[in-house]
Design a protein around this motif. Structure first.
Motif, PDB file in Angstrom:
ATOM      1  N   UNK A  71      57.979  -8.136  23.672  1.00 61.29           N
ATOM      2  CA  UNK A  71      57.915  -7.030  24.627  1.00 61.29           C
ATOM      3  C   UNK A  71      57.017  -5.898  24.136  1.00 61.29           C
ATOM      4  N   UNK A  72      56.968  -5.690  22.817  1.00 62.61           N
ATOM      5  CA  UNK A  72      56.132  -4.621  22.281  1.00 62.61           C
ATOM      6  C   UNK A  72      54.648  -4.903  22.525  1.00 62.61           C
ATOM      7  N   UNK A  73      54.269  -6.165  22.394  1.00 60.94           N
ATOM      8  CA  UNK A  73      52.866  -6.526  22.649  1.00 60.94           C
ATOM      9  C   UNK A  73      52.555  -6.414  24.140  1.00 60.94           C
ATOM     10  N   UNK A  74      53.501  -6.832  24.972  1.00 59.81           N
ATOM     11  CA  UNK A  74      53.322  -6.692  26.420  1.00 59.81           C
ATOM     12  C   UNK A  74      53.155  -5.221  26.796  1.00 59.81           C
ATOM     13  N   UNK A  75      53.954  -4.351  26.174  1.00 61.21           N
ATOM     14  CA  UNK A  75      53.848  -2.914  26.428  1.00 61.21           C
ATOM     15  C   UNK A  75      52.470  -2.397  26.035  1.00 61.21           C
ATOM     16  N   UNK A  76      51.981  -2.830  24.901  1.00 61.07           N
ATOM     17  CA  UNK A  76      50.669  -2.380  24.434  1.00 61.07           C
ATOM     18  C   UNK A  76      49.579  -2.767  25.425  1.00 61.07           C
ATOM     19  N   UNK A  77      49.581  -4.015  25.864  1.00 62.05           N
ATOM     20  CA  UNK A  77      48.551  -4.465  26.798  1.00 62.05           C
ATOM     21  C   UNK A  77      48.654  -3.717  28.124  1.00 62.05           C
ATOM     22  N   UNK A  78      49.870  -3.500  28.592  1.00 64.69           N
ATOM     23  CA  UNK A  78      50.059  -2.770  29.844  1.00 64.69           C
ATOM     24  C   UNK A  78      49.588  -1.321  29.716  1.00 64.69           C
ATOM     25  N   UNK A  79      49.877  -0.706  28.565  1.00 60.92           N
ATOM     26  CA  UNK A  79      49.455   0.674  28.315  1.00 60.92           C
ATOM     27  C   UNK A  79      47.936   0.788  28.403  1.00 60.92           C
ATOM     28  N   UNK A  80      47.232  -0.092  27.717  1.00 64.09           N
ATOM     29  CA  UNK A  80      45.767  -0.032  27.721  1.00 64.09           C
ATOM     30  C   UNK A  80      45.224  -0.329  29.118  1.00 64.09           C
ATOM     31  N   UNK A  81      45.820  -1.269  29.824  1.00 60.69           N
ATOM     32  CA  UNK A  81      45.392  -1.554  31.195  1.00 60.69           C
ATOM     33  C   UNK A  81      45.558  -0.328  32.086  1.00 60.69           C
ATOM     34  N   UNK A  82      46.700   0.350  31.985  1.00 60.74           N
ATOM     35  CA  UNK A  82      46.934   1.530  32.813  1.00 60.74           C
ATOM     36  C   UNK A  82      45.944   2.649  32.480  1.00 60.74           C
ATOM     37  N   UNK A  83      45.711   2.871  31.186  1.00 62.20           N
ATOM     38  CA  UNK A  83      44.759   3.909  30.788  1.00 62.20           C
ATOM     39  C   UNK A  83      43.357   3.587  31.296  1.00 62.20           C
ATOM     40  N   UNK A  84      42.973   2.332  31.183  1.00 59.04           N
ATOM     41  CA  UNK A  84      41.649   1.917  31.645  1.00 59.04           C
ATOM     42  C   UNK A  84      41.508   2.148  33.140  1.00 59.04           C
ATOM     43  N   UNK A  85      42.503   1.759  33.906  1.00 51.39           N
ATOM     44  CA  UNK A  85      42.434   1.934  35.360  1.00 51.39           C
ATOM     45  C   UNK A  85      42.395   3.407  35.739  1.00 51.39           C
ATOM     46  N   UNK A  86      43.142   4.239  35.001  1.00 52.42           N
ATOM     47  CA  UNK A  86      43.160   5.673  35.297  1.00 52.42           C
ATOM     48  C   UNK A  86      41.784   6.301  35.073  1.00 52.42           C
ATOM     49  N   UNK A  87      41.145   5.985  33.944  1.00 54.36           N
ATOM     50  CA  UNK A  87      39.819   6.542  33.666  1.00 54.36           C
ATOM     51  C   UNK A  87      38.761   5.936  34.585  1.00 54.36           C
ATOM     52  N   UNK A  88      38.984   4.709  35.027  1.00 50.01           N
ATOM     53  CA  UNK A  88      38.046   4.099  35.965  1.00 50.01           C
ATOM     54  C   UNK A  88      38.094   4.818  37.314  1.00 50.01           C
ATOM     55  N   UNK A  89      39.296   5.239  37.716  1.00 55.05           N
ATOM     56  CA  UNK A  89      39.449   5.937  38.992  1.00 55.05           C
ATOM     57  C   UNK A  89      38.979   7.384  38.903  1.00 55.05           C
ATOM     58  N   UNK A  90      39.082   7.978  37.719  1.00 52.10           N
ATOM     59  CA  UNK A  90      38.636   9.364  37.500  1.00 52.10           C
ATOM     60  C   UNK A  90      37.619   9.341  36.358  1.00 52.10           C
ATOM     61  N   UNK A  91      36.367   8.989  36.636  1.00 48.36           N
ATOM     62  CA  UNK A  91      35.373   8.832  35.569  1.00 48.36           C
ATOM     63  C   UNK A  91      35.268  10.096  34.714  1.00 48.36           C
ATOM     64  N   UNK A  92      35.343   9.943  33.393  1.00 47.03           N
ATOM     65  CA  UNK A  92      35.333  11.120  32.513  1.00 47.03           C
ATOM     66  C   UNK A  92      33.957  11.761  32.407  1.00 47.03           C
ATOM     67  N   UNK A  93      33.956  13.073  32.232  1.00 46.85           N
ATOM     68  CA  UNK A  93      32.729  13.836  31.982  1.00 46.85           C
ATOM     69  C   UNK A  93      33.061  14.959  31.015  1.00 46.85           C
ATOM     70  N   UNK A  94      32.107  15.283  30.144  1.00 49.01           N
ATOM     71  CA  UNK A  94      32.316  16.305  29.096  1.00 49.01           C
ATOM     72  C   UNK A  94      33.697  16.144  28.472  1.00 49.01           C
TER      73      UNK A  94
END
Length: 264
Positions: free
Chosen positions: A123-146
């Protein structure tokens, strides 16, 4: 601006080390991970006495915890996600004013992922992969600047970010499910600033296990701590240093600080 990111592995336990680090490096901002202190017990007065009176932090008892400590005023960024719905204190963000304009600073502590690199069995590995997926999708939807993203991301993505690519391909922190996800996260709008300063094939580590009695001789390290910049900040990059000698200080963390210098 001088910024330090460090998995301190207990802020209250290693306050003397933080004091020494601040005295020697004179940072403007320090981003910490694994502070392991609940918010009501955060040592705000002790940190302010080091010349870092402005704080953004989120912590819990005994585990996780992140903090941004600043010499100058910063503004807390509100409404960041509750990653994986766990409220486990792994991300804070702040807006930093600079002469060239505001900069958005993210401080992350990604789950370590346990020992078994199989999300069905761990479950800890599943959590890690889900965490990175969620972070990636969030930054993809709100492209970072500065923006600057730092922290203990618990993934060593490149072949020379570990002491043995071949032997660690099946070890959590360097497995393909993790490294491919980190590549996708960076691709949302960041540059791996550490590898801009120290390009492959040079080895680059920020973590050495407590299990290695002579960590320096065996040098079985991994680069788990990261500094990412958006392309609009890359012209401001002056230097990045890994403070390897801190691993030899009394009662050290198993991670060492990374220093970022920007001309903003």
């Amino acid at each position: 601006m001088r910024l330090i990111t460090w998995n301190i592995n207990s802020l209250r336990l290693r306050m003397p080390l933080l004091a020494r680090l601040v005295e020697e490096e004179q940072p403007d901002i320090v981003c910490l991970q694994e502070t392991k202190v609940p918010d009501p017990l955060f040592p705000a007065e002790d940190v302010a006495a080091l010349g870092l009176p402005y704080h953004v932090y989120k912590g819990m008892k005994g585990y996780n915890g992140v903090a941004i400590l600043s010499r100058h005023p910063i503004e807390t960024v509100q409404n960041i996600p509750d990653w994986c719905g766990r409220d486990d204190c792994r991300h804070v963000a702040a807006s930093v004013q600079t002469p060239s304009g505001p900069v958005l600073l993210h401080d992350f502590y990604v789950p370590a992922g346990g020992d078994i690199p199989d999300p069905d069995l761990n479950d800890k590995f599943a959590h890690k992969l889900s965490f990175v997926d969620e972070a990636t999708n969030w930054f993809r939807e709100i492209p970072p600047a500065r923006s600057i993203l730092v922290g203990d991301l618990n993934i060593a993505p490149l072949e020379n970010d570990v002491w043995s690519h071949r032997q660690l391909l099946g070890v959590v922190s360097h497995t393909p499910p993790e490294t491919t996800r980190m590549s996708a996260w960076i691709a949302t709008g960041f540059t791996d600033a550490m590898r801009h300063i120290v390009p492959e094939p040079e080895k680059l580590y920020t973590w050495w296990s407590y299990r290695n009695r002579d960590w320096r001789k065996s040098n079985r390290g991994r680069r788990l701590d990261h500094v990412w910049l958006t392309p609009d900040l890359m012209p401001s990059l002056r230097d990045i240093r890994v403070l390897k000698d801190v691993r030899d200080w009394s009662s050290p963390s198993d991670h060492v600080p990374v220093v970022l210098d920007l001309d903003l």
